[in-house]
Every structure is written in structure tokens, then in C-alpha cells.
Design a protein around this motif. Structure first.
Motif, PDB file in Angstrom:
ATOM      1  N   ARG A 226       0.939  -1.214  -0.111  1.00 44.79           N
ATOM      2  CA  ARG A 226      -0.054   0.044   0.065  1.00 44.79           C
ATOM      3  C   ARG A 226       0.960   1.216   0.119  1.00 44.79           C
ATOM      4  NH1 ARG A 226      -0.547  -1.917   5.549  1.00 44.79           N
ATOM      5  NH2 ARG A 226      -0.062  -0.232   7.135  1.00 44.79           N
ATOM      6  N   VAL A 227       0.271   2.386  -0.335  1.00 51.29           N
ATOM      7  CA  VAL A 227       1.117   3.666  -0.545  1.00 51.29           C
ATOM      8  C   VAL A 227       0.675   4.193   0.949  1.00 51.29           C
ATOM      9  CG1 VAL A 227       0.738   5.987  -1.298  1.00 51.29           C
ATOM     10  CG2 VAL A 227       0.983   4.141  -2.951  1.00 51.29           C
ATOM     11  N   GLU A 228       1.688   4.869   1.581  1.00 58.72           N
ATOM     12  CA  GLU A 228       1.539   5.242   2.966  1.00 58.72           C
ATOM     13  C   GLU A 228       1.658   6.931   2.826  1.00 58.72           C
ATOM     14  OE1 GLU A 228       3.561   2.488   6.352  1.00 58.72           O
ATOM     15  OE2 GLU A 228       4.742   3.941   5.390  1.00 58.72           O
ATOM     16  N   ASP A 229       2.121   7.419   1.890  1.00 58.81           N
ATOM     17  CA  ASP A 229       2.177   8.971   1.550  1.00 58.81           C
ATOM     18  C   ASP A 229       2.898   9.329   0.241  1.00 58.81           C
ATOM     19  OD1 ASP A 229       1.503  11.689   2.109  1.00 58.81           O
ATOM     20  OD2 ASP A 229       3.220  11.736   3.521  1.00 58.81           O
ATOM     21  N   ALA A 230       2.512  10.410  -0.451  1.00 58.32           N
ATOM     22  CA  ALA A 230       3.003  10.918  -1.400  1.00 58.32           C
ATOM     23  C   ALA A 230       3.066  12.462  -1.375  1.00 58.32           C
ATOM     24  CB  ALA A 230       2.357  10.559  -2.674  1.00 58.32           C
ATOM     25  N   SER A 231       4.222  12.882  -2.153  1.00 56.82           N
ATOM     26  CA  SER A 231       4.581  14.363  -2.238  1.00 56.82           C
ATOM     27  C   SER A 231       3.239  15.167  -2.918  1.00 56.82           C
ATOM     28  CB  SER A 231       5.668  14.956  -2.838  1.00 56.82           C
ATOM     29  OG  SER A 231       5.793  14.317  -4.160  1.00 56.82           O
ATOM     30  N   ASP A 232       2.696  14.443  -4.074  1.00 60.13           N
ATOM     31  CA  ASP A 232       1.734  15.288  -5.025  1.00 60.13           C
ATOM     32  C   ASP A 232       0.738  14.128  -5.224  1.00 60.13           C
ATOM     33  OD1 ASP A 232       1.054  15.905  -7.658  1.00 60.13           O
ATOM     34  OD2 ASP A 232       1.993  18.131  -6.849  1.00 60.13           O
ATOM     35  N   GLY A 263      12.782  21.145  -6.189  1.00 59.59           N
ATOM     36  CA  GLY A 263      12.467  20.015  -5.306  1.00 59.59           C
ATOM     37  C   GLY A 263      12.060  18.718  -6.507  1.00 59.59           C
ATOM     38  N   HIS A 264      11.711  17.896  -5.783  1.00 58.77           N
ATOM     39  CA  HIS A 264      11.245  16.580  -6.578  1.00 58.77           C
ATOM     40  C   HIS A 264      10.089  15.945  -5.869  1.00 58.77           C
ATOM     41  CE1 HIS A 264      13.502  14.750  -3.446  1.00 58.77           C
ATOM     42  NE2 HIS A 264      12.937  13.492  -3.805  1.00 58.77           N
ATOM     43  N   ASP A 265       9.603  15.060  -6.544  1.00 57.88           N
ATOM     44  CA  ASP A 265       8.284  14.395  -6.248  1.00 57.88           C
ATOM     45  C   ASP A 265       8.849  12.700  -5.517  1.00 57.88           C
ATOM     46  OD1 ASP A 265       6.469  16.406  -6.241  1.00 57.88           O
ATOM     47  OD2 ASP A 265       6.441  16.295  -8.310  1.00 57.88           O
ATOM     48  N   TRP A 266       7.787  12.303  -4.859  1.00 56.76           N
ATOM     49  CA  TRP A 266       8.012  10.984  -4.359  1.00 56.76           C
ATOM     50  C   TRP A 266       6.857  10.370  -3.674  1.00 56.76           C
ATOM     51  CZ3 TRP A 266       6.057  10.959   0.577  1.00 56.76           C
ATOM     52  CH2 TRP A 266       6.084  12.067   1.255  1.00 56.76           C
ATOM     53  N   ILE A 267       6.965   9.039  -3.834  1.00 56.04           N
ATOM     54  CA  ILE A 267       5.896   8.065  -3.020  1.00 56.04           C
ATOM     55  C   ILE A 267       6.687   7.111  -2.097  1.00 56.04           C
ATOM     56  CG2 ILE A 267       3.965   6.420  -3.301  1.00 56.04           C
ATOM     57  CD1 ILE A 267       3.836   7.252  -6.468  1.00 56.04           C
ATOM     58  N   ARG A 268       5.912   7.114  -1.011  1.00 57.96           N
ATOM     59  CA  ARG A 268       6.355   6.108   0.076  1.00 57.96           C
ATOM     60  C   ARG A 268       5.269   4.903   0.296  1.00 57.96           C
ATOM     61  NH1 ARG A 268       5.940   8.905   4.667  1.00 57.96           N
ATOM     62  NH2 ARG A 268       4.341   7.390   5.544  1.00 57.96           N
ATOM     63  N   GLY A 309       9.337  11.240   2.701  1.00 62.56           N
ATOM     64  CA  GLY A 309      10.266  11.470   1.305  1.00 62.56           C
ATOM     65  C   GLY A 309      11.423  12.082   1.428  1.00 62.56           C
ATOM     66  N   GLY A 310      12.387  11.763   0.878  1.00 64.08           N
ATOM     67  CA  GLY A 310      13.709  12.410   0.566  1.00 64.08           C
ATOM     68  C   GLY A 310      14.456  11.986  -0.463  1.00 64.08           C
ATOM     69  N   SER A 311      15.566  12.565  -0.636  1.00 69.90           N
ATOM     70  CA  SER A 311      16.558  12.153  -1.892  1.00 69.90           C
ATOM     71  C   SER A 311      17.793  11.213  -1.364  1.00 69.90           C
ATOM     72  CB  SER A 311      16.890  13.185  -2.540  1.00 69.90           C
ATOM     73  OG  SER A 311      17.815  14.125  -2.002  1.00 69.90           O
ATOM     74  N   GLY A 312      18.226  10.370  -2.051  1.00 73.22           N
ATOM     75  CA  GLY A 312      19.565   9.695  -1.923  1.00 73.22           C
ATOM     76  C   GLY A 312      19.333   8.630  -0.690  1.00 73.22           C
ATOM     77  N   SER A 313      20.420   8.203  -0.333  1.00 78.42           N
ATOM     78  CA  SER A 313      20.430   7.123   0.709  1.00 78.42           C
ATOM     79  C   SER A 313      21.244   7.732   1.880  1.00 78.42           C
ATOM     80  CB  SER A 313      21.410   5.673   0.032  1.00 78.42           C
ATOM     81  OG  SER A 313      22.736   6.316  -0.230  1.00 78.42           O
ATOM     82  N   GLY A 314      21.438   6.889   2.934  1.00 75.73           N
ATOM     83  CA  GLY A 314      22.099   7.245   4.228  1.00 75.73           C
ATOM     84  C   GLY A 314      21.358   7.361   5.505  1.00 75.73           C
ATOM     85  N   GLY A 315      21.048   8.205   6.153  1.00 76.90           N
ATOM     86  CA  GLY A 315      20.761   8.057   7.464  1.00 76.90           C
ATOM     87  C   GLY A 315      19.043   7.726   7.712  1.00 76.90           C
ATOM     88  N   ASP A 316      18.688   7.499   8.812  1.00 74.48           N
ATOM     89  CA  ASP A 316      17.384   7.093   9.257  1.00 74.48           C
ATOM     90  C   ASP A 316      16.994   5.806   8.479  1.00 74.48           C
ATOM     91  OD1 ASP A 316      16.755   9.599  10.874  1.00 74.48           O
ATOM     92  OD2 ASP A 316      16.515  10.510   8.644  1.00 74.48           O
TER      93      ASP A 316
END
Length: 376
Positions: A226-232, A263-268, A309-316
Motif C-alpha cells: 500500500r501507499v503510505e504517503d506521496a508528495s503530490d 524540489g522533486h516528487d516521491w511516493i512512500r 520522502g527524501g532524496s538519496g541514501s544514508g541516515g534514518d
């Protein structure tokens, strides 16, 4: 819980122009869930006691009901919904329907799940809608026939008690049963017409089936993703990206508005359960001048940390499994991962805007994932 607006009584007769101009509707707090009765997920109306004026199958058609004031057939007005004949009493001395008289339809959900809300839509049924409706749910193994579902011994749970409804209106009901159902029984009291039925809830798949499949799409709606959230969600819902099959037209995918910033858009997403992902696919079918320019995919194992949402890898806890990659319009892009990656969540980031039609994440459930589904 957010209060739900209810409608009762007849609507005004159709007076010309836009038939939806006086349609009564409200914002319901459960419509962000998947429609478990979506025909595109395999749902069906498998039986009804009466469909004299309009066939039962119309109940589950995608999209809102249409109305043509000039369309008549040999049985009368042709309606885009399910409509039964007028009930009569037992005698001239009592010509009215009895209190217990009603019509019914049996619905097989496209995917089993926990029902959170139901919308009984009476669009265009202005003076010929039912006085009241009720809905029950059952959980049945296998592929029972209508006769088997209606036999003694099948346990039906009330999801919506007998409740008055309004004509030409979206009649919404929150459901609190909190258990898995495979079939519904919709009753209309005593007769009339219903345009559409929507059943919103959370998919609860069969872990034995998914385990037997081995590798499958672990984010697909039909499998419990399922989709939890999206930027747009400006042009189309993000949940389209995990629907069955390939997109067949532009609005069957996810498309965002045009960005005028940096910015950019995303789906989680939340996966069906913890899984080991081995390959992925990003499809831009039918998105030709408006597909995303680039996309990246990241995954996360567990609920801790930041899941926005965010870009790239790394923390969290987020780990990038597909770096920012150029996409082509109207194309299926397939990627095999060098090593399997364990995850419970995924995120697609698109740059700078535009859309994708589908995201597929192919993998297998972990032992922890299988256990979680069995305990659901």
C-alpha cells in the motif's frame, strides 16, 4: 473519528444540465484505503435476487455512474446501476411491501481484507433509490457458489445495520468490525436502485499462497502492499502505481503537477511484509511528454527513524537500491539487483516531476514476514 455526513430522502427531479450539479456527497475519512471491491482487482457481483431494470454488475464498474435522460429500453429507463422492480404487498387490502421485504446482491471482494468504510452510491436514483440499506460480511475459504454462501451455517457479520439513505447521494458508512472478509451481502429495503458500491479497507493476503508463489511483487496492491504517503496527487492517485497489470491510459498511472522550484516528487510504500527484494521495474507506459526525467528507489527495514520522502541514501535507515537513473517515456525499465535487499518499506523519488505508471518490486517473504502475515 471524523464525523460522517449522512443523507436521507429523495433528491429533486432532474431538471437538465449537469446531472451531478445537485449530487450530495461528503469527504469520508476512509477513502484513502484500497477499494476491495474494485472490479480491476477481480471483484464480482456473483448473484442478486432481482435485476429487472438494471444489471447487478454495474455496481462495481470503475468511475462514477453516467446518466442519459433520453435513454429508454423495452423495460423502461436504462440506468447505470443495479435497479430492481417495485415490490408490492400481499393483497389489495395491504398493497405495501412488508417491513422485512428487501432485495439483495452477493459481492465477492477482489482481494480479502479488513473493511474500514463503505459507500453506497445512489447517483441518479432520485426518487427510485432504496429507503434503507444494510451490509453484511463473511469470510469463506475457496471459491464458494452463491448457494453455498447462502446456506445455513455461514456466519454473516453486520457491517452496516439497516440505515436510511438518500437519493442521488454518496452514502458513506464507517465500519469497525476489524476482521478479514471475502464476501459481502448488500441489502436494499424494500427495493430500488443503487449506482455504485465501494468497499474501502486493508488487503489481508493469504500467506500460504504468497509463500507458494516464491518470488512475487511485494508492493503490489493485490498482494497487500500500500501507499503510505506521496508528495503530490494533483492529477492521479499514487496508488495507481501498484495496481494490477500495465497502465492502459495516461490517467491510470501517477502524474504530478509541474514543479517551478528545485524540489522533486516521491511516493512512500509499505510492503506486504518484510521481504528480500531481488529485482524491480519502473514503467512509464502512456506517459510520453510528461514522464519523470529520472528516478531513484530506496528501501527501509522496520518502522524506526524517519519514513518521509527524501532524496538519496544514508541516515534514518533508508538504503538506495537504484541510484538516480534516466527514464524513457512510455517504457518499461527493468533492473536486477546485485544482491537481495531486506525491506519493509520502499520509496520512489522522481526528478524533477512528471509521473510513472507502475512500480514493481520482486522478491520473497522472509520468515519474519510470513509470521507477521499469519498473525494478522
Amino acid at each position: 473519528m471524523t464525523a460522517i455526513e449522512y443523507f436521507t430522502g429523495e433528491a429533486r427531479p432532474y431538471g437538465g444540465g449537469d446531472p451531478y450539479a445537485d449530487y450530495r456527497t461528503a469527504g469520508f475519512p476512509f477513502t484513502h484505503h484500497a477499494d476491495l471491491a474494485d472490479r480491476r482487482l477481480g471483484a464480482g457481483v456473483i448473484a442478486a435476487n432481482d435485476e429487472f431494470f438494471a444489471p447487478r454488475e454495474n455496481l462495481l464498474l470503475p468511475g462514477r455512474a453516467e446518466f442519459d435522460p433520453e435513454r429508454f429500453g423495452h423495460k423502461g429507463k436504462i440506468m447505470d446501476g443495479w435497479e430492481t422492480r417495485r415490490r408490492r404487498g400481499a393483497s389489495a387490502g395491504h398493497p405495501w411491501p412488508a417491513e422485512e421485504d428487501h432485495d439483495w446482491a452477493l459481492i465477492r471482494l477482489g482481494v480479502p481484507g479488513i473493511v474500514r468504510g463503505i459507500v453506497v452510491d445512489t447517483a441518479h436514483f432520485r426518487g427510485n433509490h432504496p429507503q434503507a440499506v444494510s451490509v453484511e460480511g463473511a469470510s469463506a475459504a475457496g471459491h464458494p457458489s452463491p448457494e453455498e454462501l447462502l446456506a445455513d451455517g455461514v456466519r454473516w457479520t453486520t457491517l452496516v445495520p439497516r440505515t436510511p439513505v438518500g437519493g442521488h447521494a454518496a452514502n458513506g458508512f464507517a465500519v469497525t468490525a476489524g476482521q478479514r472478509f471475502t464476501h459481502l451481502r448488500l441489502r436494499q429495503h424494500p427495493d430500488g436502485g443503487i449506482a455504485r458500491l465501494r468497499v474501502y479497507g486493508e488487503v489481508v493476503p493469504d500467506p500460504a499462497w504468497l509463500t507458494a508463489l516464491g518470488t512475487f511483487d511485494v508492493v503490489a496492491l493485490e498482494n497487500g502492499g500500500r501507499v503510505e504517503d506521496a508528495s503530490d496527487r494533483f492529477y492521479s492517485p499514487a496508488a495507481n502505481t501498484i495496481r494490477p497489470g500495465r497502465s492502459l491510459k495516461m490517467d491510470d498511472g501517477w502524474e504530478t503537477r509541474r514543479r517551478r522550484d528545485q524540489g522533486h516528487d516521491w511516493i512512500r510504500y509499505r510492503l506486504v511484509a518484510q521481504a528480500r527484494i531481488r529485482a524491480l521495474e519502473i514503467d512509464t507506459a502512456y506517459l510520453k511528454g510528461n514522464s519523470a526525467g529520472w528516478a531513484a528507489v530506496s528501501v527501509k527495514d522496520g518502522d524506526g527513524g524517519d519514513v518521509t520522502g527524501g532524496s538519496g541514501s544514508g541516515g534514518d535507515g533508508w538504503r538506495e537500491i537504484l541510484p538516480r537513473t534516466r527514464l524513457q517515456p512510455d517504457t518499461g525499465h527493468r533492473f536486477v539487483l546485485p544482491d537481495p535487499v531486506t525491506a519493509t518499506h520502499a520509496r520512489v523519488d522522481i526528478y524533477p516531476d512528471g509521473g510513472i505508471s507502475r512500480l514493481r518490486l520482486f522478491g520473497t517473504l522472509t520468515e519474519e514476514g510470513v509470521a507477521a502475515l499469519r498473525d494478522a
